[in-house]
Design a protein around this motif. Structure first.
Motif, PDB file in Angstrom:
ATOM      1  N   ALA A 269       0.832  -1.209   0.000  1.00 15.38           N
ATOM      2  CA  ALA A 269       0.000   0.000   0.000  1.00 15.38           C
ATOM      3  C   ALA A 269       0.864   1.255   0.000  1.00 15.38           C
ATOM      4  CB  ALA A 269      -0.935  -0.006   1.207  1.00 15.38           C
ATOM      5  N   HIS A 270       1.953   1.211   0.765  1.00 16.52           N
ATOM      6  CA  HIS A 270       2.861   2.359   0.813  1.00 16.52           C
ATOM      7  C   HIS A 270       3.513   2.578  -0.543  1.00 16.52           C
ATOM      8  CE1 HIS A 270       6.634   4.504   1.864  1.00 16.52           C
ATOM      9  NE2 HIS A 270       5.830   5.123   2.742  1.00 16.52           N
ATOM     10  N   GLU A 271       3.893   1.431  -1.184  1.00 10.47           N
ATOM     11  CA  GLU A 271       4.522   1.552  -2.501  1.00 10.47           C
ATOM     12  C   GLU A 271       3.538   2.115  -3.523  1.00 10.47           C
ATOM     13  OE1 GLU A 271       6.755  -1.313  -5.809  1.00 10.47           O
ATOM     14  OE2 GLU A 271       5.841  -2.164  -4.010  1.00 10.47           O
ATOM     15  N   PHE A 272       2.291   1.609  -3.521  1.00  7.40           N
ATOM     16  CA  PHE A 272       1.280   2.114  -4.455  1.00  7.40           C
ATOM     17  C   PHE A 272       0.972   3.579  -4.178  1.00  7.40           C
ATOM     18  CE2 PHE A 272      -0.447  -2.457  -4.735  1.00  7.40           C
ATOM     19  CZ  PHE A 272       0.516  -2.773  -5.669  1.00  7.40           C
ATOM     20  N   ALA A 273       0.920   3.952  -2.901  1.00  5.59           N
ATOM     21  CA  ALA A 273       0.642   5.351  -2.566  1.00  5.59           C
ATOM     22  C   ALA A 273       1.737   6.265  -3.103  1.00  5.59           C
ATOM     23  CB  ALA A 273       0.503   5.513  -1.064  1.00  5.59           C
ATOM     24  N   ASN A 274       2.993   5.847  -2.978  1.00  2.00           N
ATOM     25  CA  ASN A 274       4.099   6.659  -3.508  1.00  2.00           C
ATOM     26  C   ASN A 274       3.981   6.800  -5.022  1.00  2.00           C
ATOM     27  OD1 ASN A 274       5.225   7.063  -0.991  1.00  2.00           O
ATOM     28  ND2 ASN A 274       6.616   5.309  -1.149  1.00  2.00           N
ATOM     29  N   GLN A 275       3.634   5.669  -5.674  1.00  6.47           N
ATOM     30  CA  GLN A 275       3.509   5.725  -7.136  1.00  6.47           C
ATOM     31  C   GLN A 275       2.369   6.645  -7.547  1.00  6.47           C
ATOM     32  OE1 GLN A 275       3.073   1.626  -8.176  1.00  6.47           O
ATOM     33  NE2 GLN A 275       5.250   1.123  -7.791  1.00  6.47           N
ATOM     34  N   LEU A 276       1.214   6.538  -6.826  1.00  3.02           N
ATOM     35  CA  LEU A 276       0.088   7.415  -7.138  1.00  3.02           C
ATOM     36  C   LEU A 276       0.437   8.881  -6.888  1.00  3.02           C
ATOM     37  CD1 LEU A 276      -2.923   5.353  -5.740  1.00  3.02           C
ATOM     38  CD2 LEU A 276      -2.316   5.743  -8.145  1.00  3.02           C
ATOM     39  N   HIS A 277       1.174   9.147  -5.809  1.00  5.27           N
ATOM     40  CA  HIS A 277       1.578  10.532  -5.519  1.00  5.27           C
ATOM     41  C   HIS A 277       2.482  11.064  -6.620  1.00  5.27           C
ATOM     42  CE1 HIS A 277       0.798   9.840  -0.962  1.00  5.27           C
ATOM     43  NE2 HIS A 277      -0.319  10.139  -1.630  1.00  5.27           N
ATOM     44  N   THR A 278       3.357  10.205  -7.109  1.00 10.86           N
ATOM     45  CA  THR A 278       4.255  10.633  -8.188  1.00 10.86           C
ATOM     46  C   THR A 278       3.458  10.953  -9.450  1.00 10.86           C
ATOM     47  OG1 THR A 278       6.010   9.237  -7.303  1.00 10.86           O
ATOM     48  CG2 THR A 278       6.232   9.943  -9.589  1.00 10.86           C
ATOM     49  N   ILE A 279       2.508  10.062  -9.784  1.00 13.13           N
ATOM     50  CA  ILE A 279       1.683  10.290 -10.975  1.00 13.13           C
ATOM     51  C   ILE A 279       0.861  11.565 -10.808  1.00 13.13           C
ATOM     52  CG2 ILE A 279      -0.261   9.377 -12.298  1.00 13.13           C
ATOM     53  CD1 ILE A 279       0.822   6.578 -11.671  1.00 13.13           C
ATOM     54  N   SER A 280       0.273  11.753  -9.594  1.00 17.75           N
ATOM     55  CA  SER A 280      -0.524  12.958  -9.346  1.00 17.75           C
ATOM     56  C   SER A 280       0.315  14.215  -9.485  1.00 17.75           C
ATOM     57  CB  SER A 280      -1.147  12.880  -7.948  1.00 17.75           C
ATOM     58  OG  SER A 280      -1.833  14.065  -7.627  1.00 17.75           O
ATOM     59  N   GLY A 281       1.536  14.188  -8.990  1.00 20.30           N
ATOM     60  CA  GLY A 281       2.399  15.361  -9.095  1.00 20.30           C
ATOM     61  C   GLY A 281       2.766  15.685 -10.524  1.00 20.30           C
ATOM     62  N   LEU A 282       3.061  14.652 -11.330  1.00 24.53           N
ATOM     63  CA  LEU A 282       3.410  14.884 -12.724  1.00 24.53           C
ATOM     64  C   LEU A 282       2.231  15.476 -13.484  1.00 24.53           C
ATOM     65  CD1 LEU A 282       5.458  11.644 -13.510  1.00 24.53           C
ATOM     66  CD2 LEU A 282       6.337  13.980 -13.258  1.00 24.53           C
TER      67      LEU A 282
END
Length: 540
Positions: A339-352
């Motif tokens: 979940a932490h890994e997916f959250a980081n990936q989603l945060h990265t996508i959201s920021g881009l």
């Protein structure tokens, strides 16, 4: 009788000892009397025989006996002989064994009492005889003629008697100091009995027999009624007490009390815990497939070490539950890591997206997808058992969160397993990977590599890490003591590796540890059941 039953142990011992001393003294007195009587018979018998022979050889006796009815001077001679020789009576009889002269007027002119039938034919005899109702020592000697032509003719018989001394006289005759010795012995015996009674009372802490018996019964009920094992050792490491539970858990023989640990071939960790010097709390020991928790307490009295008492509990089932709970906990941690890994990936996508870098979003998503597909393909292509494959996928996320790369060796090959075999292999892999991740965390370019090999009946698990390795002094004991690789560095204690060895041994295999140039390497082997239709390759 009631007063006797209520008497103290010290009092009973004193009475017993006094009675024993008195019996011994009576026996000594009886022995002295017997020896005195034997001495009297021997010495006085010889003297009486010698005096009778002397009197029989007297010419006056021969001359009087040669003439019938003549006894001139015999009475006077007999009386003088009694006085001078200190004998009881002197008797002279003729050839017909009729008494001519006797200092005992009762038997005078009567038949001579004979001690043996050969006396009336000229034989000598000595012994004891009842004379006029009294027991006396008697010597009878024949009077023989010395006249020419009548040499050896039986003229008569001389009898000398000596009274037996009384018991008191014999005691005095045995030793003039016998009564003194007996009195001293009696006083010493009484004193010794009193001191012994005091010592025994002190050693039994003033407890009476019924109280001691009650304590023994309570101890037996306590030792054999509790569910925990109890084993006591003396300072020489000999077993002084062990209950049935301890015998069963430690696999000891039925008559183990009094046997040393060395004779029972108890070595290693178990011996260290049992024979330690001080107290020990919650020590974990693996014994014959059982996980035992042991507590040791040293026993001392008045500053002297008396030994140790160790209690032990069987935690095998509890360890199994802990392992199952640990599996749930591990699953929770894995889900949290994912979940932490997916959250980081989603945060990265959201920021881009927010900064308008849409092309970067596409590239990032493609990279993440390729990485996931690559990992899935690598694991699923080499590990066909779903449970073990899922475990490795989950452990990969956990390792990534701790900045450790989890690799699956290129020569890994594991086919589908039976559910029970799959669970045990997953347990071994999970414990070894967790320990490897703990050891590798913090090292530069940290990594953990897992290799699985399978043949028709065996699965081999090899886990390597880039950590600092295991200290040589710990490497030989990590499984016995229940250390983890984390414990090798920090000193923490656990039973993960001990349970791993337990699973391997239950499966007819073993687990070993060695240090490599890169770090530590664990190699475990388990016997499994082949699944129909599964294709396996030999373990390299």
């Amino acid at each position: 009788m009631r007063a006797l039953r209520r008497s103290t142990l010290a009092g009973q011992l004193l009475v017993f000892q006094v009675a024993l001393v008195i019996v011994v003294l009576v026996a000594v007195g009886a022995l002295s009397l017997a020896q005195s009587e034997a001495t009297f018979n021997r010495v006085e018998g010889r003297r009486a025989s010698a005096l009778a022979e002397q009197l029989a050889a007297n010419p006056l006796v021969r001359d009087n006996l040669a003439i019938p009815e003549q006894h001139t001077g015999l009475a006077t001679l007999a009386q003088q002989f009694v006085v001078q020789s200190r004998v009881t009576t002197v008797t002279v009889a003729d050839a017909d064994e009729r008494v001519r002269v006797s200092t005992d007027p009762i038997i005078e002119r009567s038949p001579l009492p004979l001690g043996d039938r050969g006396v009336d034919t000229g034989s000598s005899w000595s012994g004891t005889m009842d004379v006029n109702g009294d027991r006396e020592l008697v010597s009878q000697v024949p009077v023989l003629s010395v006249q020419p032509g009548e040499v050896g003719k039986h003229l008569g018989t001389v009898m000398i008697t000596v009274d037996f001394p009384s018991v008191w006289e014999r005691l005095r005759g045995a030793s003039s100091y016998l009564l003194t010795y007996v009195g001293i012995a009696l006083v010493l015996g009484l004193l010794g009995s009193w001191l012994l009674a005091r010592r025994i009372k002190h050693q039994t802490l003033g407890l009476e027999p019924r109280e001691i018996a009650g304590l023994a019964e309570h101890r037996e009920a306590l030792l054999y009624g509790i569910a925990e094992g109890v084993i006591a050792l003396d300072p020489q490491n000999r077993i002084t007490l062990v209950n049935d539970v301890a015998r069963r858990l430690l696999d000891l023989p039925e008559h183990a009390a009094g046997v040393s640990l060395a004779d029972l071939r108890i070595q290693g960790r178990l011996r260290d815990v049992l024979s330690g010097e001080g107290d020990a709390r919650d020590e974990v020991v693996i014994r014959r497939g059982r996980v035992l928790v042991m507590n040791r307490m040293a026993v001392e009295k008045d500053g002297h070490r008396l030994g140790t008492v160790t209690t032990l509990r069987d935690r095998t089932e509890l360890a199994q539950l802990e392992r199952e709970i640990g599996s749930f906990r591990s699953s929770t941690q894995l889900l949290r890591a994912q979940a932490h890994e997916f959250a980081n990936q989603l945060h990265t996508i959201s920021g881009l997206i927010q900064i308008g870098e849409y092309d970067e979003v596409v590239s990032y998503v493609d990279a993440v997808s390729r990485h996931r597909e690559s990992l899935d393909l690598t694991v699923n292509r080499r590990v066909h058992d779903n449970a073990v494959a899922a475990l490795l996928m989950a452990k990969s996320s956990l390792a990534a969160e701790r900045r450790v790369e989890l690799r699956v060796s290129g020569d890994t090959s594991l086919e589908r397993l039976e559910p029970a075999d799959s669970a045990d292999v997953a347990t071994v892999v999970g414990n070894l990977v967790d320990n490897a991740i703990d050891a590798a965390t913090g090292s530069p370019d940290a990594w953990v590599e897992v290799a699985l090999h399978q043949d028709a009946t065996t699965v081999e698990v090899v886990v390597r890490d880039s950590g600092p390795g295991v200290a040589p002094e710990v490497a030989q004991e990590v499984f016995t003591h229940g250390f983890t690789t984390k414990a090798a560095a920090s000193g923490e204690r656990g039973i993960g590796l001990a349970l791993t060895r337990l699973v391997c041994q239950r499966r007819g295999g073993e687990v070993a540890l060695s240090n490599t140039e890169d770090g530590a390497m664990f190699r475990a082997q388990l016997t499994v059941t082949a699944v129909a239709g599964a294709v396996t390759e030999p373990v390299s």
